[in-house]
Design an enzyme around this catalytic site. Structure first.
Site, PDB file in Angstrom:
ATOM      1  N   GLY A 158      17.757   3.149  -8.000  1.00 20.38           N
ATOM      2  CA  GLY A 158      18.241   1.832  -8.392  1.00 20.38           C
ATOM      3  C   GLY A 158      17.183   0.765  -8.522  1.00 20.38           C
ATOM      4  O   GLY A 158      17.449  -0.298  -9.082  1.00 20.38           O
ATOM      5  N   GLY A 181      15.265   7.485  -4.917  1.00 20.52           N
ATOM      6  CA  GLY A 181      15.751   8.643  -5.665  1.00 20.52           C
ATOM      7  C   GLY A 181      14.648   9.555  -6.170  1.00 20.52           C
ATOM      8  O   GLY A 181      14.934  10.562  -6.826  1.00 20.52           O
ATOM      9  N   ARG A 228       3.617   0.670   7.985  1.00 20.55           N
ATOM     10  CA  ARG A 228       4.681   0.938   7.012  1.00 20.55           C
ATOM     11  C   ARG A 228       5.354   2.245   7.419  1.00 20.55           C
ATOM     12  O   ARG A 228       4.959   2.896   8.383  1.00 20.55           O
ATOM     13  CB  ARG A 228       4.075   1.061   5.602  1.00 20.55           C
ATOM     14  N   ARG A 234      21.589   5.380   9.704  1.00 23.29           N
ATOM     15  CA  ARG A 234      20.801   6.545   9.275  1.00 23.29           C
ATOM     16  C   ARG A 234      20.495   7.417  10.488  1.00 23.29           C
ATOM     17  O   ARG A 234      20.000   6.940  11.500  1.00 23.29           O
ATOM     18  CB  ARG A 234      19.507   6.101   8.600  1.00 23.29           C
TER      19      ARG A 234
END
Length: 591
Positions: free
Chosen positions: A511, A517, A252, A138
């Site tokens: 997913g 998404g 996080r 990434r």
């Protein structure tokens, strides 16, 4: 401001996270007279002070959880204590790791944790479940701006991996490339640096890619060019791509964006920190701040006002102060309750703001400005097709990348087109599409007639396919429950045979409940699950969400129906489109 660049090292950052005294030097939490008068008040005061003690401390240049706060921490926190992930980059331990055969790696828990978890700090994600030995890489790409040279380099990387190699445009306006093998990593990282890219601090408990307006600097209606700000944030957070341990041990992940136009292409309401353009009395330009937006399997929350304004040329101190507050005080227990909004809920927004102020260089943060530069009502513009730029005689063209997936030959061709017709620049969008800017008007028709734009990446997609977004799905992601990208295209084709739509409808697929998404912001969203069909057989399915909005009246969608088998989605979607979005049924019967 386009030339702004900063370089920080962990050692040079002031240790503001442990501040405990006011500017007068008096203790912030001690109140002897109140304590003497009321033992219960003294106990509450001590409890408050204990809660506001930082959970982390700096050791040898890295932040670690203090011994006294390690009870009940989650497994990921234990991995970070066992070995500092940033050493793989900063101390070049990656060289030793890549020299090991996978057989040796599997025999060592420490090495297994390196490739499965700690390498995410370098942007490398091991696909153990479906593509053992292969990695996704990434990139950091502030504002989604990339060059033809960078695009060609990435294409050359994935091109060598055959069917395993491909790239995705992500919902955070950057590239992800797939198929990478571990022995190639050092050479790839070297190549990234040579073309001005980095993957550093792009995964796990780090700050994600700073998002901005994809039309920054070229939009006639923009409020502010977001590129200098997103670049500045990225350099600051990664210490100019050298690694910044001050911000690499967050509880996080953490998202940030800078809003540049009334269209809110950046989706500020789902970011942990959003800079919203606002003026100050006397003509000063700056940003009001929103904080706390996020998605997770257990909860989704929209960002809320921090009641704070910062000058446009001074955005970094408050970013650092918010990150330090989150780093110091955020929960490190249940991973489902460690995003920053949980801390805001626990402290209350005003107490959270006070902690941010303590970590500001001058212990001061102005209250928000009532002079927002964002109009209260605005119809979000479509960027597909050719549009005039603010620069006379030039246009940009927005093209549709079906569910963000792209192959090496297509990346090479995009790079060629950006050189031949534009300025060698490409812009990525959070809807997984691409904008080619700086095209002379006399060249627009020729570009639109190029085979890639006629046959593959349309500048004029259909009203349904143009709004499709899909996460990686279980083709590559071990967490995904269902396949998403191919299915999103297939189901949409089925729906278009059932109804005719008269307005754009945004349909998002994810997913799993992690919602990469972003189904909650879609008009219609699909979250993967396993369910039973009419025959009682366990099959891939989706929970269906309806009513998400983006733009000036943004809000999250609601769960409409749980556990719909994927094979039964097309008629359900068609019904929704007719009932809620003005679609017209075609001759085929909608069950």
């Amino acid at each position: 401001m386009s030339s702004l660049s900063v370089k920080f090292s962990a050692a040079s950052l002031p240790d503001r996270g442990v501040a405990s005294r006011s500017e007068t030097g008096k203790p912030r939490f001690a109140s002897v007279r109140r304590a003497m008068a009321s033992p219960r008040a003294a106990e509450a005061e001590k409890s408050n002070a204990d809660r506001l003690e930082p959970r982390v401390e700096e050791r040898n240049g890295y932040f670690v959880v203090k011994e006294k706060f390690r009870e009940g921490i989650n497994p990921q926190e234990k991995l970070k204590i066992e070995k500092e992930p940033m050493k793989l980059f900063i101390e070049n331990e990656i060289e030793d790791l890549v020299s090991l055969p996978f057989e040796a790696i599997e025999k060592s828990k420490l090495a297994r944790d390196d490739i499965d978890v700690r390498l995410k700090w370098l942007g490398l994600f091991h696909r153990r479940k479906h593509h053992y030995g292969r990695f996704m890489l990434r990139l950091k790409l502030p504002n989604g701006v990339t060059t033809s040279d960078q695009t060609r380099f990435l294409a050359s990387v994935i091109g060598k991996y055959g069917k395993d190699g491909c790239a995705d445009v992500t919902t955070r306006q950057n590239w992800q490339i797939r198929g990478v093998i571990l022995p190639d990593v050092p050479e790839i990282l070297k190549g990234l640096k040579e073309v001005g890219l980095t993957s550093l601090q792009s995964g796990m408990d780090n700050v994600r890619n700073p998002v901005g307006n994809p039309l920054a600097g070229i939009d006639p209606l923009e409020i502010v060019d977001t590129r200098p700000y997103t670049n500045l944030l990225s350099h600051y957070i990664t210490a100019d791509d050298q690694g910044n341990p001050a911000f690499t041990n967050l509880p996080r992940k953490w998202n940030v964006c800078v809003v540049g136009s009334p269209d809110l292409y950046e989706h500020p309401h789902i970011n942990d920190l959003a800079y919203m353009p606002a003026a100050k009395e006397g003509g000063g330009f700056g940003f009001n701040l929103m904080v706390g937006g996020f998605f997770s399997p257990k909860r989704c929350a929209e960002a809320i006002p921090l009641d704070a304004w910062v000058p446009g040329d001074d955005i970094l101190p408050v970013c650092g102060a918010i990150l330090e507050t989150f780093r110091d005080l955020g929960s490190r227990g249940n991973r489902q309750k460690t995003r920053m909004m949980w801390l805001i809920d626990e402290l209350g927004i005003e107490a959270f703001r006070e902690e941010v102020v303590k970590r500001m260089p001058q212990h001061h943060l102005e209250r928000s400005s009532p002079q927002s530069l964002l109009p209260p009502k605005w119809d979000r513009r479509d960027y597909f097709g050719a549009h005039p730029q603010k620069q006379h005689g030039y246009s940009f063209i927005g093209i549709h990348i079906p569910v963000g997936r792209i192959q090496a030959d297509e990346m090479f061709e995009l790079a060629r087109l950006s050189d031949a017709y534009g300025s060698g620049e490409l812009r990525l969008t959070v809807e997984q599409n691409v904008v080619i800017p700086n095209i002379e008007n006399s060249k627009v028709d020729a570009l639109l007639d190029e085979p890639l734009l006629r046959d593959r990446f349309s500048p004029g997609p259909s009203l349904l396919t143009g709004g499709l977004v899909a996460c990686t799905g279980n083709q590559f992601c071990g967490q995904a429950i269902i396949e998403t990208k191919a299915r999103a295209l297939k189901v949409t084709e089925e729906v278009q045979r059932l109804v005719s739509v008269r307005q754009p409808v945004r349909m998002h697929w994810t997913g799993c409940p992690n919602s990469c998404g972003q189904v909650q912001v879609a008009d219609i969203g699909f979250m993967g699950c396993m369910t039973r069909n009419g025959e009682g057989k366990v099959v891939e399915g989706a929970d269906v969400y309806v009513g998400g909005r983006i733009g000036c009246d943004s809000h999250l969608g609601d769960l409409y129906r749980k556990g719909v088998p994927c094979d039964e989605l097309a008629p359900l979607i068609a019904q929704l489109l007719v009932q809620k979005f003005g679609a017209v049924p075609l001759e085929q019967k909608i069950r």
